[in-house]
Design an enzyme around this catalytic site. Structure first.
Site, PDB file in Angstrom:
ATOM      1  N   THR A 160      -4.158   0.416   5.635  1.00  0.00           N
ATOM      2  CA  THR A 160      -4.743  -0.262   4.478  1.00  0.00           C
ATOM      3  C   THR A 160      -3.946  -1.508   4.134  1.00  0.00           C
ATOM      4  OG1 THR A 160      -5.416   1.880   3.669  1.00  0.00           O
ATOM      5  CG2 THR A 160      -5.457   0.081   2.084  1.00  0.00           C
TER       6      THR A 160
ATOM      7  N   HIS B 181       0.831  -1.205   0.000  1.00  0.00           N
ATOM      8  CA  HIS B 181       0.000   0.000   0.000  1.00  0.00           C
ATOM      9  C   HIS B 181       0.871   1.264   0.000  1.00  0.00           C
ATOM     10  CE1 HIS B 181      -3.171   2.856   0.949  1.00  0.00           C
ATOM     11  NE2 HIS B 181      -2.528   3.224   2.033  1.00  0.00           N
TER      12      HIS B 181
ATOM     13  N   ASP C 103     -11.768   2.185   7.066  1.00  0.00           N
ATOM     14  CA  ASP C 103     -11.328   3.538   7.394  1.00  0.00           C
ATOM     15  C   ASP C 103     -11.699   4.467   6.229  1.00  0.00           C
ATOM     16  OD1 ASP C 103     -10.122   5.598   8.733  1.00  0.00           O
ATOM     17  OD2 ASP C 103      -8.090   5.083   8.092  1.00  0.00           O
TER      18      ASP C 103
ATOM     19  N   TYR D 238      -2.987  17.113   3.556  1.00  0.00           N
ATOM     20  CA  TYR D 238      -2.147  16.217   4.359  1.00  0.00           C
ATOM     21  C   TYR D 238      -0.712  16.694   4.560  1.00  0.00           C
ATOM     22  CZ  TYR D 238       0.748  13.907   0.770  1.00  0.00           C
ATOM     23  OH  TYR D 238       1.680  13.627  -0.192  1.00  0.00           O
TER      24      TYR D 238
ATOM     25  N   GLU E   2      -9.000  -2.543   6.275  1.00  0.00           N
ATOM     26  CA  GLU E   2      -8.093  -2.664   7.412  1.00  0.00           C
ATOM     27  C   GLU E   2      -8.673  -3.632   8.431  1.00  0.00           C
ATOM     28  OE1 GLU E   2      -6.477   0.884   9.160  1.00  0.00           O
ATOM     29  OE2 GLU E   2      -6.899   2.121   7.403  1.00  0.00           O
TER      30      GLU E   2
ATOM     31  N   ARG F 177       3.981  10.609  -5.306  1.00  0.00           N
ATOM     32  CA  ARG F 177       5.304  11.221  -5.230  1.00  0.00           C
ATOM     33  C   ARG F 177       6.179  10.737  -6.370  1.00  0.00           C
ATOM     34  NH1 ARG F 177       4.620   9.766  -0.031  1.00  0.00           N
ATOM     35  NH2 ARG F 177       6.132   8.135  -0.373  1.00  0.00           N
TER      36      ARG F 177
HETATM   37 MN    MN Z   1      -6.359   4.122   7.315  1.00  0.00          MN
END
Ligand code: MN
Length: 429
Positions: free
Chosen positions: A358, A142, A242, A253, A210, A151
């Site tokens: 995850t 993940h 989640d 973020y 999850e 990125r």
């Molecule tokens: Mn999560």
């Protein structure tokens, strides 16, 4: 303390359908409310929910040191706080009581009537009052996928990732049990190519496949939990969706990590499956290279072989499986996560919840989010009804199921199922 509840040869006098997640070897713990509005702690065998508060009042736990109202509470926190020895004594007692050869309750109709309910006649509630919630980021696949997308494909993993079970502190206030619908959240996003953000409902709502583990009072402030002792402080596990708003996440973020993109909702399966019940399904887990620092070095089988699947059910249509994965793919184990979490002296309490992060497997059909499954929306998934999904649509229900299986026994979690409702009318611009 022997763990006789795990005896694979034991049968119950309660009928257990074939392929049930809840044979007598499971004995999970949860909290439910009856049609008469009684809230109680209970367990489940087959399709029967068992009122442990009533069992305690009728004397079926006599001889085990418990406070008088231990199971007549609306959370499991006090029971979890009592520690592994008590969990085992209670699970063992339940295994014996419901053993096909034990006539004590089996042949007592009056008692059976107040103790046993059909699961369709009860409603599951949150099993614990979650004091603190932490989410990890422990699947290498993940983290690599997300790193490639957001990125640098050449350096997808950040330099710390192979040395630290990366995590962040979330909010416990919006963790809800299976069955509670979730509204599409509002937030700020930055449209592609723009320099000013806009406000509105998220357009990219996603699930995250999850699991989560629930801890007991593990330590005092200042006291780290050694990695080899960490599992003693883990009560059990649940399935965990989640919910995530990817467009909000992308804008907010940096530099401190997830915030409002994550804390609008997370959904859990309501029965906590104990680590004791999962013991037969221990497995090796991925090789860790480089070798972690000494405080994270764990011997033996670190992982658990738990089959996981995610399904999307569009409104008035049938379910489509969108991912099949396994908990054993996780790079960092639960024990390593808990040891790392407390190495600085951070205190962990009874009822705290730690998300795995995850869970993505090595293949494209085992990824744990729509973000990865559709590769950022570039490769939509086909539903059985012919429609396509890049992310989750209004009125879709997302379902996660999970179970362990060997040649003798199947231990499962049931499911966490929740519907994404349209954004509420905020009446602001
Ligand atoms: Mn999560």
């Amino acid at each position: 303390m022997p763990n006789i509840a795990n005896d694979p040869n034991r049968k119950s006098w309660i009928l257990v359908p074939e392929n049930s997640d809840f044979p007598i070897q499971n004995i999970p713990f949860g909290v439910f409310i009856t049609k008469e509005d009684v809230i109680t702690i209970g367990t489940r065998i087959g399709n029967c929910a068992i009122d442990m508060g009533a069992l305690q009042q009728l004397g079926y736990f006599d001889g085990i040191e418990l406070t008088d109202d231990m199971f007549m509470q609306d959370t499991l926190n006090d029971f979890i706080s009592d520690g592994r020895k008590t969990w085992r004594l209670v699970r063992n007692r339940l295994a014996e009581l419901f053993d096909e050869n034990n006539s004590l309750l089996r042949d007592n109709k009056d008692h059976r009537e107040v103790v046993i309910f059909k699961v369709e006649d009860i409603e599951m509630l949150l099993p614990v009052q979650i004091g603190d919630y932490t989410d990890f980021y422990s699947s290498k696949e993940h983290a690599t996928n997300v790193g490639k997308m957001f990125r640098d494909p050449e350096n997808a993993l950040l330099p710390n990732w192979l040395h630290i079970p990366v995590g962040y502190h979330g909010r416990s206030s919006t963790i809800v049990p299976s069955g509670i619908p979730v509204h599409r959240p509002y937030g700020q996003t930055l449209p592609n190519g723009e320099t000013m953000p806009v406000f509105g409902p998220s357009r990219l709502v996603d699930f995250e496949l999850e699991t989560a583990f629930i801890t007991t009072d593990a330590n005092l402030m200042g006291e780290p939990i050694p990695v080899e002792e960490a599992e003693e402080h883990i009560f059990g596990m649940v399935l965990f969706n989640d919910w995530s708003a990817r467009d909000i996440q992308k804008w907010e973020y940096v530099p401190l990590g997830p915030f409002l993109a994550k804390n609008f909702a997370s959904s859990i399966s309501p029965w906590i499956v104990t680590l004791d019940a999962l013991k037969p399904f221990r497995t090796k887990g991925p090789e860790q290279s480089p070798v972690p620092l000494p405080y994270l070095q764990q011997k033996g089988e670190k992982a658990f072989d738990i089959n996981l699947e995610v399904l999307i059910k569009p409104e008035n249509s049938e379910e489509t499986v969108v991912s099949r994965s396994n908990f054993k793919y996780m790079y960092w184990s639960m024990a390593q996560q808990l040891a790392h979490h407390t190495i600085n002296g951070c205190r962990v309490n009874s009822g705290d919840m730690m998300g795995s992060g995850t869970i993505s497997g090595p293949t494209e059909d085992s990824f744990g989010s729509m973000l990865e499954l559709t590769w950022g929306g570039q490769k939509p998934l086909k539903m059985k009804d012919g429609s396509e999904r890049k992310f989750i649509n209004d009125n879709d229900t997302v379902i996660i199921r999970g179970f362990c299986k060997n040649d003798k026994v199947r231990i499962g979690f049931g499911e966490v199922s929740s519907k994404l409702l349209p954004a509420i009318d905020l009446k602001i611009e």
